[in-house]
Scaffold this motif. Structure first.
Motif, PDB file in Angstrom:
ATOM      1  N   HIS A  46     -82.977 -72.904   7.821  1.00 58.65           N
ATOM      2  CA  HIS A  46     -84.385 -73.252   7.616  1.00 58.65           C
ATOM      3  C   HIS A  46     -85.161 -72.068   7.024  1.00 58.65           C
ATOM      4  O   HIS A  46     -86.037 -72.264   6.172  1.00 58.65           O
ATOM      5  N   MET A  47     -84.843 -70.850   7.464  1.00 56.82           N
ATOM      6  CA  MET A  47     -85.485 -69.659   6.901  1.00 56.82           C
ATOM      7  C   MET A  47     -85.217 -69.572   5.398  1.00 56.82           C
ATOM      8  O   MET A  47     -86.108 -69.249   4.602  1.00 56.82           O
ATOM      9  N   GLN A  48     -83.991 -69.868   5.015  1.00 59.15           N
ATOM     10  CA  GLN A  48     -83.629 -69.829   3.593  1.00 59.15           C
ATOM     11  C   GLN A  48     -84.436 -70.844   2.791  1.00 59.15           C
ATOM     12  O   GLN A  48     -84.915 -70.546   1.684  1.00 59.15           O
ATOM     13  N   LYS A  49     -84.611 -72.025   3.310  1.00 60.51           N
ATOM     14  CA  LYS A  49     -85.329 -73.074   2.586  1.00 60.51           C
ATOM     15  C   LYS A  49     -86.794 -72.702   2.353  1.00 60.51           C
ATOM     16  O   LYS A  49     -87.404 -73.109   1.358  1.00 60.51           O
ATOM     17  N   TYR A  50     -87.383 -71.919   3.282  1.00 56.52           N
ATOM     18  CA  TYR A  50     -88.790 -71.536   3.145  1.00 56.52           C
ATOM     19  C   TYR A  50     -88.983 -70.184   2.462  1.00 56.52           C
ATOM     20  O   TYR A  50     -90.124 -69.750   2.264  1.00 56.52           O
ATOM     21  N   ALA A  51     -87.883 -69.510   2.110  1.00 57.65           N
ATOM     22  CA  ALA A  51     -87.989 -68.211   1.443  1.00 57.65           C
ATOM     23  C   ALA A  51     -88.389 -68.400  -0.015  1.00 57.65           C
ATOM     24  O   ALA A  51     -88.046 -69.406  -0.650  1.00 57.65           O
ATOM     25  N   LEU A  52     -89.121 -67.419  -0.544  1.00 59.86           N
ATOM     26  CA  LEU A  52     -89.444 -67.447  -1.971  1.00 59.86           C
ATOM     27  C   LEU A  52     -88.213 -67.023  -2.778  1.00 59.86           C
ATOM     28  O   LEU A  52     -87.337 -66.311  -2.271  1.00 59.86           O
ATOM     29  N   PRO A  53     -88.113 -67.441  -4.038  1.00 58.42           N
ATOM     30  CA  PRO A  53     -86.979 -67.019  -4.871  1.00 58.42           C
ATOM     31  C   PRO A  53     -86.872 -65.494  -4.929  1.00 58.42           C
ATOM     32  O   PRO A  53     -87.874 -64.790  -5.058  1.00 58.42           O
ATOM     33  N   GLY A  54     -85.649 -65.012  -4.802  1.00 61.73           N
ATOM     34  CA  GLY A  54     -85.402 -63.578  -4.890  1.00 61.73           C
ATOM     35  C   GLY A  54     -85.803 -62.796  -3.662  1.00 61.73           C
ATOM     36  O   GLY A  54     -85.956 -61.565  -3.724  1.00 61.73           O
ATOM     37  N   THR A  55     -85.961 -63.462  -2.501  1.00 64.67           N
ATOM     38  CA  THR A  55     -86.378 -62.764  -1.286  1.00 64.67           C
ATOM     39  C   THR A  55     -85.462 -63.127  -0.115  1.00 64.67           C
ATOM     40  O   THR A  55     -84.640 -64.042  -0.203  1.00 64.67           O
ATOM     41  N   ILE A  56     -85.652 -62.395   0.992  1.00 68.24           N
ATOM     42  CA  ILE A  56     -84.941 -62.665   2.246  1.00 68.24           C
ATOM     43  C   ILE A  56     -85.994 -62.980   3.304  1.00 68.24           C
ATOM     44  O   ILE A  56     -86.960 -62.227   3.464  1.00 68.24           O
ATOM     45  N   ALA A  57     -85.799 -64.073   4.030  1.00 65.91           N
ATOM     46  CA  ALA A  57     -86.734 -64.451   5.093  1.00 65.91           C
ATOM     47  C   ALA A  57     -86.015 -64.436   6.435  1.00 65.91           C
ATOM     48  O   ALA A  57     -84.858 -64.860   6.532  1.00 65.91           O
ATOM     49  N   CYS A  58     -86.703 -63.953   7.459  1.00 61.04           N
ATOM     50  CA  CYS A  58     -86.143 -63.974   8.810  1.00 61.04           C
ATOM     51  C   CYS A  58     -87.275 -63.901   9.822  1.00 61.04           C
ATOM     52  O   CYS A  58     -88.429 -63.616   9.471  1.00 61.04           O
ATOM     53  N   ALA A  59     -86.955 -64.161  11.061  1.00 62.63           N
ATOM     54  CA  ALA A  59     -87.952 -64.140  12.121  1.00 62.63           C
ATOM     55  C   ALA A  59     -88.390 -62.704  12.421  1.00 62.63           C
ATOM     56  O   ALA A  59     -87.587 -61.767  12.355  1.00 62.63           O
ATOM     57  N   LYS A  60     -89.658 -62.552  12.751  1.00 62.94           N
ATOM     58  CA  LYS A  60     -90.226 -61.230  13.013  1.00 62.94           C
ATOM     59  C   LYS A  60     -89.455 -60.484  14.096  1.00 62.94           C
ATOM     60  O   LYS A  60     -89.163 -59.290  13.952  1.00 62.94           O
ATOM     61  N   GLN A  61     -89.112 -61.190  15.191  1.00 64.55           N
ATOM     62  CA  GLN A  61     -88.517 -60.493  16.324  1.00 64.55           C
ATOM     63  C   GLN A  61     -87.103 -59.988  16.072  1.00 64.55           C
ATOM     64  O   GLN A  61     -86.651 -59.070  16.749  1.00 64.55           O
ATOM     65  N   ILE A  62     -86.381 -60.591  15.118  1.00 62.76           N
ATOM     66  CA  ILE A  62     -85.026 -60.080  14.877  1.00 62.76           C
ATOM     67  C   ILE A  62     -85.026 -58.924  13.886  1.00 62.76           C
ATOM     68  O   ILE A  62     -84.070 -58.140  13.844  1.00 62.76           O
ATOM     69  N   ILE A  63     -86.096 -58.790  13.078  1.00 66.96           N
ATOM     70  CA  ILE A  63     -86.109 -57.720  12.083  1.00 66.96           C
ATOM     71  C   ILE A  63     -86.677 -56.419  12.657  1.00 66.96           C
ATOM     72  O   ILE A  63     -86.332 -55.328  12.202  1.00 66.96           O
ATOM     73  N   GLU A  64     -87.512 -56.509  13.680  1.00 66.23           N
ATOM     74  CA  GLU A  64     -88.166 -55.306  14.203  1.00 66.23           C
ATOM     75  C   GLU A  64     -87.206 -54.249  14.730  1.00 66.23           C
ATOM     76  O   GLU A  64     -87.419 -53.058  14.505  1.00 66.23           O
ATOM     77  N   PRO A  65     -86.112 -54.636  15.439  1.00 67.33           N
ATOM     78  CA  PRO A  65     -85.259 -53.582  16.005  1.00 67.33           C
ATOM     79  C   PRO A  65     -84.177 -53.039  15.068  1.00 67.33           C
ATOM     80  O   PRO A  65     -83.482 -52.101  15.438  1.00 67.33           O
ATOM     81  N   VAL A  66     -83.993 -53.599  13.863  1.00 65.08           N
ATOM     82  CA  VAL A  66     -82.853 -53.198  13.039  1.00 65.08           C
ATOM     83  C   VAL A  66     -83.183 -51.984  12.182  1.00 65.08           C
ATOM     84  O   VAL A  66     -84.349 -51.651  11.936  1.00 65.08           O
TER      85      VAL A  66
END
Length: 341
Positions: free
Chosen positions: A287-307
């Motif tokens: 679902h994140m992929q379907k809502y991402a803009l072309p040429g971008t990566i989309a993910c949930a805020k909480q999983i990206i904060e600690p990486v």
């Protein structure tokens, strides 16, 4: 798995069980009322109570009604009252039997629901679920010991499945407007370009430690041991398309992808193909992929904060499946957009 309550059982069965339980109590009360006139003479002034008077009037009518239907005097003994008591007791036994059948049906549906929950966690793992299936075939829902044995087997299977859980990341990649890209193009060029594109993506997945992947015609869902690995693979795919579009592809349109990433604790079996894995964590990546803009990566805020590779991510101003979306955009694209503005 507590089956003493059955919130997942069908409403009509639960209502039927409640109704039959109330009917059972009503029949028991009716038996007591039919027998009441036999004991009231032993209580002084019992007839002065209005409710007892009403009971006795109704009792007399019932006795007359039974006498009008069947012979009730046997060798000088009047049995009309005992015919009524016998009928009520028989009715109560029948209702009780029916209530047990409904309870059994509710129990079986609850067990089936719990089994399906286990099955959805490991849809292809017959080894874990085989003892549960076998026990369900031989289970006697009326026997408490049999039910307890089934609960133990299901509990063991659940613990075994939980021990198979791992924290994993999932990357979904799809070609933007792939159908339009193929319109009016030579079939040979199309086949060449999409084969080369698949090879490019596969190489980036493998080099970043992908555990397994499943392809649709123009998209892929891949599993990684960490979010960092999934992010690095997605960034390398997006970055590698510049050279691919300039030097490899033969059709007119450029290849552009959108990527979605999600991570979480899922049941993992090395023998299960990616396309047969089923979990909401995986669904959200798609679902994140379907809502991402072309040429971008989309993910949930909480999983990206600690990486480690969270740099370059910004609030996308979207909510997908209840999660705030953060989006990574290549620096080159941000520079181009800044120049245009």
């Amino acid at each position: 798995m507590d089956h003493s309550r059955n919130p997942g059982s069908p409403l009509h069965l639960r209502l039927a069980k409640v109704f039959l339980g109330l009917l059972n109590i009503a029949l028991l009360v009716a038996v007591a009322l039919v027998l009441l006139p036999l004991v009231t003479p032993y209580f002084k002034h019992a007839g002065s109570y209005r409710w007892i008077e009403h009971v006795e009037v109704f009792d007399a009518r019932m006795i007359r009604w039974v006498k009008s239907l069947v012979p009730t005097n046997f060798k000088g003994y009047e049995l009309a009252r005992w015919f009524i008591v016998g009928g009520l007791v028989f009715a109560r036994m029948w209702v009780d039997t029916l209530r047990h059948k409904v309870s059994t049906a509710i129990y079986r549906k609850t067990v089936q629901r719990d089994f399906e929950a286990l099955q959805s966690a490991a849809p292809t793992d017959a080894r874990v679920l085989a003892p549960v299936k076998e026990k369900m075939k031989t289970m006697d829902a009326r026997n408490p010991k049999s039910r307890a044995e089934l609960l133990k087997v299901m509990g063991d299977a659940k613990r075994q499945l939980e021990s198979m859980g791992r924290d994993l990341a999932f990357l979904s990649i799809d070609v933007v407007d792939s159908t339009k890209m193929k319109l009016g193009e030579d079939k040979t060029f199309i086949e060449h370009d999409f084969r080369e594109y698949k090879d490019l993506v596969d190489s980036k997945l493998r080099s970043n430690g992908s555990l397994k992947a499943a392809w649709t015609p123009d998209g892929v869902m891949a599993c990684f041991p960490s979010i960092d690995a999934a992010l690095k693979a997605a960034k390398e795919v997006i970055g590698g398309l510049d050279a691919f579009n300039a030097n490899v592809k033969m059709i007119k349109s450029n290849f552009t992808v959108r990527c979605g990433i999600n991570a979480g604790h899922v049941y993992y079996d090395e023998q299960t193909p990616m396309e047969e894995m089923s979990d909401r964590v995986i669904d959200i990546a798609g679902h994140m992929q379907k809502y991402a803009l072309p040429g971008t990566i989309a993910c949930a805020k909480q999983i990206i904060e600690p990486v480690q590779q969270r740099g370059g991510f910004n609030d996308a101003g979207k909510v997908v499946d209840g999660y705030e979306v953060y989006q990574w955009t290549p620096a080159s694209r941000l520079q181009d957009e800044g120049a245009v503005s």
